[in-house]
Design a protein around this motif. Structure first.
Motif, mmCIF file in Angstrom:
data_model
loop_
_atom_site.group_PDB
_atom_site.id
_atom_site.type_symbol
_atom_site.label_atom_id
_atom_site.label_comp_id
_atom_site.label_asym_id
_atom_site.label_seq_id
_atom_site.Cartn_x
_atom_site.Cartn_y
_atom_site.Cartn_z
ATOM 1 N N GLY A 491 0.810 -1.214 0.000
ATOM 2 C CA GLY A 491 0.000 0.000 0.000
ATOM 3 C C GLY A 491 0.842 1.261 0.000
ATOM 4 N N GLU A 492 1.981 1.220 0.678
ATOM 5 C CA GLU A 492 2.888 2.381 0.675
ATOM 6 C C GLU A 492 3.382 2.679 -0.740
ATOM 7 O OE1 GLU A 492 5.940 1.349 3.398
ATOM 8 O OE2 GLU A 492 4.795 1.930 5.185
ATOM 9 N N LYS A 493 3.707 1.629 -1.482
ATOM 10 C CA LYS A 493 4.155 1.841 -2.860
ATOM 11 C C LYS A 493 3.010 2.339 -3.727
ATOM 12 C CE LYS A 493 7.195 0.009 -6.333
ATOM 13 N NZ LYS A 493 8.244 -0.977 -6.633
ATOM 14 N N ALA A 494 1.805 1.864 -3.442
ATOM 15 C CA ALA A 494 0.640 2.292 -4.222
ATOM 16 C C ALA A 494 0.418 3.794 -4.109
ATOM 17 C CB ALA A 494 -0.602 1.535 -3.761
ATOM 18 N N ILE A 495 0.535 4.350 -2.895
ATOM 19 C CA ILE A 495 0.284 5.792 -2.752
ATOM 20 C C ILE A 495 1.437 6.614 -3.307
ATOM 21 C CG2 ILE A 495 -1.268 5.498 -0.795
ATOM 22 C CD1 ILE A 495 1.011 6.361 1.047
ATOM 23 N N ARG A 496 2.646 6.031 -3.368
ATOM 24 C CA ARG A 496 3.756 6.760 -3.997
ATOM 25 C C ARG A 496 3.552 6.838 -5.506
ATOM 26 N NH1 ARG A 496 7.139 3.689 -0.578
ATOM 27 N NH2 ARG A 496 7.833 2.421 -2.362
ATOM 28 N N ALA A 504 -6.375 4.819 -3.476
ATOM 29 C CA ALA A 504 -5.099 4.258 -3.023
ATOM 30 C C ALA A 504 -4.857 4.590 -1.555
ATOM 31 C CB ALA A 504 -3.966 4.795 -3.894
ATOM 32 N N PHE A 505 -5.139 5.831 -1.149
ATOM 33 C CA PHE A 505 -4.937 6.219 0.251
ATOM 34 C C PHE A 505 -5.924 5.504 1.165
ATOM 35 C CE2 PHE A 505 -2.479 9.633 -1.622
ATOM 36 C CZ PHE A 505 -1.465 9.827 -0.698
ATOM 37 N N ASN A 506 -7.143 5.303 0.670
ATOM 38 C CA ASN A 506 -8.130 4.588 1.485
ATOM 39 C C ASN A 506 -7.698 3.148 1.737
ATOM 40 O OD1 ASN A 506 -10.895 4.156 2.658
ATOM 41 N ND2 ASN A 506 -10.987 2.723 0.955
ATOM 42 N N ILE A 507 -7.205 2.469 0.700
ATOM 43 C CA ILE A 507 -6.756 1.084 0.851
ATOM 44 C C ILE A 507 -5.546 1.009 1.783
ATOM 45 C CG2 ILE A 507 -5.591 -0.758 -0.385
ATOM 46 C CD1 ILE A 507 -8.443 -1.010 -0.709
ATOM 47 N N TYR A 508 -4.630 1.963 1.639
ATOM 48 C CA TYR A 508 -3.450 1.983 2.512
ATOM 49 C C TYR A 508 -3.878 2.190 3.965
ATOM 50 C CZ TYR A 508 0.900 3.605 4.641
ATOM 51 O OH TYR A 508 1.992 3.774 5.469
ATOM 52 N N GLY A 509 -4.821 3.100 4.177
ATOM 53 C CA GLY A 509 -5.327 3.314 5.529
ATOM 54 C C GLY A 509 -5.965 2.060 6.093
ATOM 55 N N LEU A 510 -6.686 1.335 5.261
ATOM 56 C CA LEU A 510 -7.332 0.105 5.716
ATOM 57 C C LEU A 510 -6.300 -0.950 6.095
ATOM 58 C CD1 LEU A 510 -9.994 -1.341 6.192
ATOM 59 C CD2 LEU A 510 -9.945 -2.073 3.808
#
Length: 656
Positions: A491-496, A504-510
């Motif tokens: 998820g960290e790579k996804a938001i970068r 992307a930020f929602n999934i990373y937060g989840l």
């Protein structure tokens, strides 16, 4: 001819069922949650029939109707929908055989009408039969079609292909019944119906009337005058089916709307809420060698610049499908030298086909079939995603038919007294089809597991942020602690890579929330809201974080989620449950859960939470009743079993 046709049907059917046997174990993923399990009420498409032909519910009404039939027959199971998709592809493959064989036979008969040589007729039959068989088998087993078959939501592509081929097949039957007026008009009416339903299956069917007319002129009629005289009324109705196609607004946006699109940085995707903890979802494309990615919407000229290398990639994948990729991301125009060299190569091919229109009409038609079928999605019409492999579902025939003809001619050169042409062609078919079948079978295994699919995607498109977001989501859906920990790093790579995507930020937060880092998850959720204020899921997930520590704040977030998605069961459940356990509008909340349970026969959370609430209030018999309703849906549900046991113990205890 009848015997050879039956053998061909048996071979095509067997090959198709063998390679797609492992597709039936596939799950829902990506758009499937939204299309089949989310916002759409599939039963609404069954009746009245007018829902198919209007945009009131969906612009692809007939596709949705077929999904509704699946659901009515066997429920909302992925297995049922996979049966439908594979059946549609099988029927398309059989129609490919029928159309190619009859087209070649009719064309040769018309051109050789003055020749009554039985030997010549037999050769035509043999040539058309083998060409049709090879092309149809390769069409049936080719792995480039997996997106249109195994990916449930893309049924629209395969269904459109089936109805397009059906329009031509029934026109052929009408031509063959031209001396029997009743049967001729029966087949012409059926042809119009196929075209009409195709228009309501997918927007790309918009090219069908032109190509059907072109086909008629090349294969069935010697001149335009006779064509209009015999089929003028038919074509007037056929072209009128275009009014039922919803592509005009979607494919040809106004200048103002296009300008607005270009000024925005977007990452369109589909959300899903399968359970009370919400998870976002997305879709897309990218080619790491030829393209860069920014995530911005393209102008018409930019979109056109992406297409020559993409079209050549499609063609390469037909011959060498080694790096099929489900999602290549938001592609941007390649380097100028790549664009101009690829455009030059395609221009040469296009000019050759253009000359063939006048010199060799069959080859001209094959070129038109390729370029016109790709045209609505591979030209100046700036769609969100420049690249999808399923777009080759029908254009691939322009490659497979010449390939089959080439193999037939090569077999003629190689045949000898001890080795017949049929034996050589059988060997050719095995050599070409078996490797494709192996790749398709392997790809289906990958498609059956969302984690495998998205892992394969990020390996082939390492700059596609959307693929990382979906891999994060797939890992979370396994509910395995080790996968949830891995989801955080993905998820960290996804938001970068996809810093402009609220999803992307929602999934990373989840991912953070699932791994016990709830406080840390608040910031990405808030960032998701800032990027996409109309995205419901961050509000829902923030409400879930505050539901135990700050009920009022949780209700504020749930209220916002309710405004955005008032029919979402996860939102309704969490909103009503929080009100119940905090004595806020108890009657309203209780009724919300009761209504939700009544409207969704398999929804567990609404029933379980009601049972828990009643147990908490000392209403143990009601608690047992709702717990038992959960067990009807899932007899092994541990929380429901414990609820019933608790309530029974309380009822057996003596009153103090």
């Amino acid at each position: 001819m009848v015997r050879s046709s039956l053998l061909a049907i048996l071979l095509i059917t067997t090959c198709t069922l063998i390679i797609y046997a492992n597709a039936f174990s596939g799950e829902f993923f990506q758009d499937d949650f939204h299309t089949l399990l989310g916002d759409y009420s599939l039963h609404l498409y069954l009746w009245p029939p007018s829902n198919i032909f209007t945009d009131n519910l969906n612009t692809r009404g007939f596709t949705m109707w077929t999904f509704a039939v699946n659901e009515a027959l066997s429920g909302s199971t992925a297995f049922s929908f996979h049966i439908g998709n594979v059946l549609i592809h099988l029927l398309s493959s059989l129609l490919v055989y029928l159309v190619i064989r009859q087209s070649m036979t009719l064309y040769c008969e018309r051109k050789n009408s003055n020749t009554a040589d039985p030997t010549s007729t037999a050769k035509v039959e043999e040539k058309s039969a083998w060409t049709a068989l090879i092309a149809s088998v390769l069409f049936a087993v080719h792995p480039i079609h997996i997106q249109a078959v195994t990916y449930l939501s893309q049924r629209s592509e395969a269904l459109m292909g089936l109805l397009f081929l059906g329009t031509i097949a029934t026109l052929i039957q009408a031509y063959q019944s031209r001396d029997q007026i009743e049967w001729k008009w029966f087949w012409l009416t059926l042809s119009i119906l196929c075209c009409l339903l195709g228009m309501r299956s997918k927007e790309a069917m918009v090219v069908a009337p032109l190509l059907v007319l072109w086909y008629d002129r090349v294969f069935l009629n010697d001149n335009w005058k006779f064509l209009w005289k015999s089929h003028g009324f038919y074509y007037a109705i056929l072209w009128s089916t275009l009014i039922f196609n919803s592509s005009w607004q979607a494919m040809l946006p106004s200048l103002d709307s296009l300008t607005t699109q270009l000024s925005q940085v977007t990452s369109s995707s589909v959300e899903s809420s399968e359970n009370s903890t919400s998870v976002a979802n997305s879709s897309g494309d990218s080619s790491q060698d030829l393209f860069v990615q920014r995530g911005a919407r393209l102008s018409r000229w930019e979109y056109f610049q992406t297409q020559p290398p993409i079209i050549l990639t499609y063609i390469r994948l037909v011959f060498w499908p080694s790096d099929l990729c489900f999602d290549r991301g938001h592609l941007q125009p390649p380097a100028p030298w790549i664009f101009w060299s690829c455009a030059g190569a395609l221009t040469v091919v296009f000019l050759l086909f253009f000359v063939a229109i006048f010199k060799a009409p069959i080859w001209g038609f094959l070129g038109a079939w390729f370029f016109i079928n790709l045209g609505p999605r591979s030209s100046f019409i700036a769609l969100e995603n420049p690249y999808f492999e399923y777009r080759m579902y029908l254009p691939i025939l322009s490659i497979l038919i010449p390939l089959a003809l080439g193999l037939y001619c090569l077999a003629g050169k190689l045949q000898s007294r001890n080795l017949s042409r049929g034996t050589i062609l059988s060997l050719f078919l095995v050599v070409t089809a078996v490797p494709l079948m192996a790749v398709t079978h392997l790809r289906n295994r990958i498609f059956s597991d969302p984690v495998l699919l998205w892992s394969d995607t990020v390996a082939k498109a390492p700059e596609c942020g959307r693929a990382y977001t979906n891999l994060t989501r797939a890992l979370l859906l396994t509910h395995q602690p080790e996968d949830e920990l891995k989801a955080v790093s993905i998820g960290e790579k996804a938001i970068r890579l996809n810093s402009g995507s609220g999803k992307a930020f929602n999934i990373y937060g989840l991912a953070l929330q699932r791994t016990g880092q709830a406080e840390k998850a608040i910031e990405p959720y808030q960032k998701a809201i800032a990027l996409e204020p109309k995205l419901m899921h961050p509000y829902l997930n923030l409400g879930n974080i505050y539901s135990k520590t700050d009920p009022q704040k949780a209700l504020d977030y749930y209220t916002e989620a309710m405004k955005l998605a008032p029919e979402d069961p996860a939102v309704q459940t969490n909103y009503a449950t929080t009100m119940l356990f905090n004595n806020v509008e108890v009657a309203k909340a209780e009724q919300m859960l009761i209504d939700l349970a009544g409207s969704r026969p398999t929804h567990i959370d609404s029933r379980l939470n009601l049972g828990l609430y009643y147990a908490n209030q000392g209403r143990y018999r009601e608690g047992i009743g709702w717990g038992e309703k959960v067990l009807i849906i899932n007899p092994t549900h541990q929380a429901a079993i414990e609820l019933i046991k608790f309530c029974q113990q309380k009822l057996t205890q003596p009153n103090p």
